[in-house]
Motif scaffolding. Structure first.
Motif, short mmCIF file in Angstrom:
data_model
loop_
_atom_site.label_atom_id
_atom_site.label_comp_id
_atom_site.label_asym_id
_atom_site.label_seq_id
_atom_site.Cartn_x
_atom_site.Cartn_y
_atom_site.Cartn_z
N ASP A 65 15.20 26.67 17.14
CA ASP A 65 16.87 27.04 16.93
C ASP A 65 17.02 27.89 15.73
OD1 ASP A 65 17.00 25.57 19.51
OD2 ASP A 65 17.28 23.83 18.20
N ARG A 122 22.11 24.71 14.77
CA ARG A 122 22.23 23.48 15.69
C ARG A 122 23.74 23.28 15.27
NH1 ARG A 122 16.95 20.22 15.29
NH2 ARG A 122 15.70 21.57 16.25
N PHE A 148 14.81 23.79 12.11
CA PHE A 148 15.26 23.63 13.15
C PHE A 148 14.76 24.33 14.27
CE2 PHE A 148 19.96 22.37 11.49
CZ PHE A 148 19.42 21.12 11.19
#
Ligand SMILES: C[S@@+](CC[C@H](N)C(=O)[O-])C[C@H]1O[C@@H](n2cnc3c(N)ncnc32)[C@H](O)[C@@H]1O
Length: 207
Positions: free
Chosen positions: A174, A177, A171
């Motif tokens: 990030d 999420r 991800f």
């Protein structure tokens, strides 16, 4: 807490005392398909949907909650699913004794007990040490999935994961999420979302 014991009658339930150390998983499933593990399967709704999506993966779903194992078995039996086996055991003991090193293609951990009280946090299952312990049992390219509704747990694990150099964040940039299209929602995820909470999803791969 004492659990009322339910006798589980299912062809997909494996009694711990009948399993060798480690078991012959290929013999148990009757094929050489990849092996994946769900830790803390609860009532098995996530396992059922995930196993239906991936008929060429063999799934082992474990929980130390007897009633949950029974519900998981009933659910998979009802749907005639042949690629799931259910075991009642504690996660760390199960992995140590029943999973051959370097054999898992995926590990799923959804909404593990958050132990919200500060003094109980050390009882949490998922932390850097536990994830590093799991690495030995995974193949290169294996997936590690973690989801929690509990902010503090989510942030702690999200901050610990990048320090584990053997793992690659799927991800990135990030750390987590709140949405994960294609990943099934479990009973607890749905319950917490209905209460207005957000789920912290993490997805890493073994390099
Ligand atoms: C909050 S429930 C979540 C169940 C399911 N994953 C879901 O999201 O709906 C947490 C589950 O993890 C199981 N569990 C917690 N720690 C465990 C451990 N160390 N070994 C096996 N199961 C565990 C509990 O018995 C419980 O069923």
């Amino acid at each position: 807490m004492t659990q009322s014991f339910i006798h589980i009658e299912s062809p997909n339930y494996l009694r711990l005392q009948d399993l060798s150390t480690p078991p012959d998983w290929q013999g148990i499933f009757g094929n050489h398909n990849r092996l994946a593990l769900e830790i803390g399967c609860g009532v098995g709704d996530f396992m059922l949907k995930t196993a239906l999506d991936q008929p060429d993966t063999n799934f082992v779903a474990i929980d130390f909650y007897n009633k949950g194992c029974d519900k998981t078995c009933r659910r998979i039996d009802r749907h005639g699913v042949s690629n799931v086996r259910v075991v009642r055991d504690e996660a760390r003991a199960f992995v140590t004794e029943r999973i051959p090193k370097g054999s898992l293609s995926a590990i799923y951990i959804n909404c593990p007990d958050p132990w919200p009280k500060k003094r109980h946090r050390k009882r949490r299952l998922v932390n850097r040490e536990f994830i590093e312990f799991l690495l030995d049992y995974m193949v290169p390219g294996a997936d590690f999935f973690f989801a929690t509704d509990f902010d503090d747990y989510g942030i702690d694990v999200a901050n610990a994961l990048p320090g584990i150099t053997a793992l690659e964040n799927q991800f990135g940039p990030d750390l987590y999420r709140h949405e994960f299209p294609g990943y099934h929602l479990s009973k607890y995820m749905r319950k917490f979302m209905a209460e207005g909470k957000q789920i912290y999803f993490m997805h890493y791969k073994v390099k």
